[in-house]
Design an enzyme around this catalytic site. Sequence first.
Site, PDB file in Angstrom:
ATOM      1  N   PRO A 201       0.832  -1.194   0.000  1.00  0.00           N
ATOM      2  CA  PRO A 201       0.000   0.000   0.000  1.00  0.00           C
ATOM      3  C   PRO A 201       0.873   1.253   0.000  1.00  0.00           C
ATOM      4  CG  PRO A 201       0.284  -0.735   2.253  1.00  0.00           C
ATOM      5  CD  PRO A 201       1.142  -1.633   1.392  1.00  0.00           C
ATOM      6  N   SER A 202       0.426   2.296  -0.692  1.00  0.00           N
ATOM      7  CA  SER A 202       1.057   3.599  -0.574  1.00  0.00           C
ATOM      8  C   SER A 202       2.529   3.534  -0.973  1.00  0.00           C
ATOM      9  CB  SER A 202       0.860   4.096   0.871  1.00  0.00           C
ATOM     10  OG  SER A 202       1.220   5.435   1.021  1.00  0.00           O
TER      11      SER A 202
END
Length: 555
Positions: A238-239
């Site tokens: 994620p991210s």
Amino acid sequence: MFSRPFLFVQLAVVLGVVSAVPSSTSGVPSLPTVKLDQATVVGSTNGLVTSFMGIPFAEAPVGDLRLRLPKPVSGYNGTINATQPATQCIQLIPPLRTDMPAEMLKDMETYVGISASSAPASQSEDCLNINVQIPVQATPADNLPVIVLIFGGGFTEGSTTQMPGDAVVARSVQLGKPVIFVAMNYRLHAFGFLGGKEVKEEGVGNLGLHDQREGLRWVQKHISAFGGDPTKVTIWGPSSGAISAALQMVTNGGDNEGLFRGAVMNAGSPIPTGDITEQQQYYDQIVEHAGCSNATDTLECLRTVPPQTVSAAAATLPNLFEYPGLATPWAPRADGVFLTAPPQHLVQAGQVAKIPFISGDALDEGTVFATGSFNVSTEEQFRDYVHEFFFSHAPKELLTPIFELYPNDPAQGSPVGTGDADQLAPMYKRMAAFQGDAIFQGPRRFFLDQRSSEQPTWSFISKRGSIPGLGYAHGSDFLPALVSGNELTDYIVQFATHLDPNGASNKTISWPKYDSDSRQVLTLLDGDVPLKIETDDLRLLPMQGVTAISLASPL
């Protein structure tokens, strides 16, 4: 990408429920063990999941090994206690600005979860360790697919302790498609992503990415002892973890060395950054604050000061909740070794691992990062901001189309679909749309447009979990998939098993591959109809414009 979204801090609450915590050995015949070389690794079991926490995969990067490439562990002996939470790398948690408008601050406090207690885990430079979580009945003969999580946190914070894989493993067992979940810690901020010409000349840029690569090599060497198949590894992030996964695809000329066969990216693609030497001002600032300005070899001096000194020096640089927002000093950049050119240029050159991948975003990726620039209130200030922090190498007059494509019309900004509402500051929704598109949505579309005709690709947009003022904010797609076992979890488990997300469970629908003509994406929704197939055409022309500028003048 780039911040401690609510998913990280709220995991502190979830951890108390899902973390594998060793039970007392009183009355228990034995704890689970695995043999690594000449060592016995002792783990713990919680429900359907057995966990082995904090196994070192590289030598401690301390002393002379600080700010150097990771040195793999040569072998294991004795007994390794892998029953306790892994030591995390030294964190640099960005503070939330408290001088922002009251409504904006309230919304951000909801998002960040300031009242939540942080996950208990020790910090140290000696942090290059790896977690392995397996179905409780797994044996070395099972040859299970492996999901390797690369955590997010803006390249300044995050750890394996904050992102346990218990729910993913348990859900995979329920689906009858058991997988193994692996996560490694990697160096952060000044220890892992220092910029400057001195760093480039010594070949020690993007050390955190090198750490991840070494962790993937460890998986190839050792995962079979846990019941995993080293030929069936999927990386997931994620991210900043998604950005990392994408950069693992474009390093080494696109040769993934057989380290992974698929990738899943929640909010992150090859990032539109330039050369690492352009971070010289930040290197010089850290050197100065560390007391190394007069040293003959400033990089060597940084290896000799206490780690607390390096952290304190790093804390003097801008953070993600401050004025520059997503123009962070810690983003990976071309260093001549891991990234031989700006990441998007590598994609243009076709230097991409030719593997199936999934890439998606939340609808309103830029809102949380636009809060730091709340005092940008005029047209000229907005134009100066975009020029100074994002496209400083481009003549300002060439940016005029960007300013016209992102007008100060709240109805065209982000959060999307809220009309004139949620304008928490004079340029807030405009800034949110621009930043979210420049760093997340635009790079995702660019990556998909470049690669969807060359390899299997799927994309999603999440419109779930709206937060007042922030909409469907950065990170809101990932946390439920990690800790709740939702439909996206099912798709990812299926993808890790078959390299195709379709056919996962009765909770899912048919998910078409992405192509640049129809631009069909899976949309995650709240309400009675949780999944739909929609067209990925939001702000199509503005994103094409900002991508063109990013390619010509990387950040």
